[in-house]
Design a protein around this motif. Structure first.
Motif, PDB file in Angstrom:
ATOM      1  N   ILE A  37       0.860  -1.181   0.000  1.00  0.00           N
ATOM      2  CA  ILE A  37       0.000   0.000   0.000  1.00  0.00           C
ATOM      3  C   ILE A  37       0.896   1.231   0.000  1.00  0.00           C
ATOM      4  N   CYS A  75       1.233   4.816   0.889  1.00  0.00           N
ATOM      5  CA  CYS A  75       0.485   5.718   1.767  1.00  0.00           C
ATOM      6  C   CYS A  75       1.476   6.430   2.674  1.00  0.00           C
ATOM      7  N   SER A  76       0.925   7.321   3.507  1.00  0.00           N
ATOM      8  CA  SER A  76       1.774   8.130   4.374  1.00  0.00           C
ATOM      9  C   SER A  76       1.739   7.702   5.826  1.00  0.00           C
ATOM     10  N   GLU A 123      -3.840   5.244   7.471  1.00  0.00           N
ATOM     11  CA  GLU A 123      -4.262   5.113   6.076  1.00  0.00           C
ATOM     12  C   GLU A 123      -4.084   3.681   5.588  1.00  0.00           C
ATOM     13  N   ALA A 124      -2.962   3.072   5.942  1.00  0.00           N
ATOM     14  CA  ALA A 124      -2.724   1.686   5.547  1.00  0.00           C
ATOM     15  C   ALA A 124      -3.769   0.768   6.158  1.00  0.00           C
ATOM     16  N   ILE A 159      -7.203   0.901   4.503  1.00  0.00           N
ATOM     17  CA  ILE A 159      -7.258   0.230   3.204  1.00  0.00           C
ATOM     18  C   ILE A 159      -7.128  -1.278   3.355  1.00  0.00           C
ATOM     19  N   TRP A 188       3.767  -1.205   3.667  1.00  0.00           N
ATOM     20  CA  TRP A 188       3.109   0.081   3.456  1.00  0.00           C
ATOM     21  C   TRP A 188       4.093   1.225   3.691  1.00  0.00           C
ATOM     22  N   THR A 196      -5.474  -0.289  -2.988  1.00  0.00           N
ATOM     23  CA  THR A 196      -5.817   1.123  -2.895  1.00  0.00           C
ATOM     24  C   THR A 196      -7.177   1.257  -2.236  1.00  0.00           C
ATOM     25  N   GLN A 255      -0.070   3.859  -9.124  1.00  0.00           N
ATOM     26  CA  GLN A 255       0.827   3.225  -8.157  1.00  0.00           C
ATOM     27  C   GLN A 255       1.864   2.344  -8.853  1.00  0.00           C
TER      28      GLN A 255
END
Length: 291
Positions: free
Chosen positions: A190, A192-193, A197-198, A201, A243, A270, A280
Motif C-alpha cells: 500500500i 500511503c503516508s 491510512e494503511a 485500506i 506500506w 488502494t 501506483q
C-alpha cells in the motif's frame, strides 16, 4: 520446449483478470514497458485461459502466470491443451501456477468436494503429465505454503508461489527447498503516508484472507500467535502488507530477495479496490524494476 524464464519483479493483479478487458490489455502493455517482468492473475471463476491469452497478446516479453489456477475448476487435459495452444502462439511465456484453493471456498459451491488436497494436486499433475502434449514441469509452479506441498512442488514443478506470506516464510521455504526450485512470493503493498491510512485500506481485506485456515495455519507455523491472526495485530499486518513510500516497498521486496526469492510479485491495494492501480504501478516501477 524451453523453460519459462522468470526473475525480477512482477505484479499480481485481480484487475488484470476481472477488470475491463480493453484497459487490462492496455495496462499489460504499459506494465511491460515499465519493466515489470511478469503479470500474475487469480482464478476464482470464469474463462481463465482467455484472460491469459489476452495478456500474452498485449505483451511481447512478459511472463503471464496464474496465481493460481484453481485445480477444482479445471480438467487437466483442458489445461494442458490451453497451455499448448498459448505457448505455440506466444512462446514460452505462460507459467501455470496451480493450487488447491481453500475448503470454505470450494465447499461453498459443492459441499464435501474439498478433501485430500495433496492427493488432488498429485492427480492433477498426473493428468498434466499424461496429456498430449503434456505441460512440462518447468512450465508450472505450485501454491505451496506447507512442507508436504512444498516437497511435491520441488519434485513435480519448477517451484513455489507463496501468497500472503512474510519474508520469514520465504527464508524457511528456501532453506527447505535448497538452491534448485524457484521461490516466487506475492507481496501485498500500500502506497500511503500513515499507518492509519494503511489500516483503513488493508485491515478488512486482510481479515477476509485470515479467515481461511490455510493462511491462518501457515502464519502460526511461521511464528505468529493465534491472537495475532484473530486480532489482525499490527505485528501481523506489518509483516504481510508493506506500506509507506516507494523506498519502504523496495525494502520489503529486498527482504524477500535476501531471504531467497527468485522473483517477487507485488499486489497493490488502494482505497478504490477494483480499479486498476496504474498510478501506483508507475510510481513503484523506478524503485522496484531495478531493485
Amino acid at each position: 520446449m524451453s523453460a519459462v524464464e522468470i526473475s525480477g519483479v512482477g505484479v499480481w493483479s485481480q484487475e488484470l483478470r476481472y477488470g475491463d478487458r480493453a484497459e487490462a490489455a492496455e495496462a499489460a502493455a504499459e506494465l511491460e514497458e515499465l519493466g515489470y517482468t511478469a503479470q500474475w492473475i487469480p482464478d476464482v471463476g470464469g474463462p481463465l485461459f482467455d484472460a491469459v491469452g489476452e495478456l500474452l497478446a498485449a505483451t511481447r516479453r512478459t511472463v503471464v502466470a496464474t496465481g493460481i489456477l484453481n485445480l477444482w475448476m479445471h480438467e487437466p487435459a483442458d489445461a494442458a491443451a490451453a497451455h499448448a495452444s498459448l505457448t505455440a502462439a506466444h512462446g514460452d511465456r505462460f507459467l501455470m501456477g496451480i493450487g488447491v484453493s481453500h475448503a470454505p471456498l470450494v465447499d461453498a459451491k459443492e459441499a464435501g468436494r474439498y478433501r485430500r488436497p495433496l492427493a488432488a494436486m498429485n492427480a492433477f499433475l498426473d493428468g498434466l503429465d499424461q496429456a498430449d502434449p503434456p505441460v512440462p514441469a518447468d512450465a508450472r509452479v505450485l501454491a505451496a505454503l506447507g512442507p508436504k506441498m512444498q516437497e511435491t512442488a520441488a519434485r513435480r514443478s519448477r517451484g513455489v508461489h507463496p501468497y500472503l506470506a512474510p519474508p520469514e516464510h520465504t527464508r524457511r521455504t528456501r532453506e527447505a527447498l535448497g538452491d534448485g526450485p524457484l521461490v516466487l512470493p506475492e507481496q501485498t503493498v500500500i502506497l500511503c503516508s500513515t499507518r492509519d491510512e494503511a489500516r483503513a485500506i488493508g485491515t478488512e481485506w486482510l481479515r477476509a484472507y485470515l479467515s481461511l485456515p490455510n493462511y491462518a495455519n501457515n502464519l502460526v507455523r511461521t511464528g505468529f500467535t493465534t491472537e495475532d491472526v484473530e486480532s489482525v495485530s499490527d505485528r501481523l499486518f506489518d509483516a504481510l502488507i508493506a506500506w509507506g513510500d516507494e523506498e519502504a516497498i523496495k525494502r520489503r521486496v529486498d527482504e524477500h530477495r535476501a531471504a531467497g526469492a527468485d522473483h517477487v510479485c507485488v499486489q497493490v491495494l488502494t482505497a478504490e479496490q477494483g480499479s486498476f492501480p496504474r498510478d501506483q504501478w508507475r510510481r513503484l516501477a523506478p524503485a522496484l524494476v531495478t531493485a
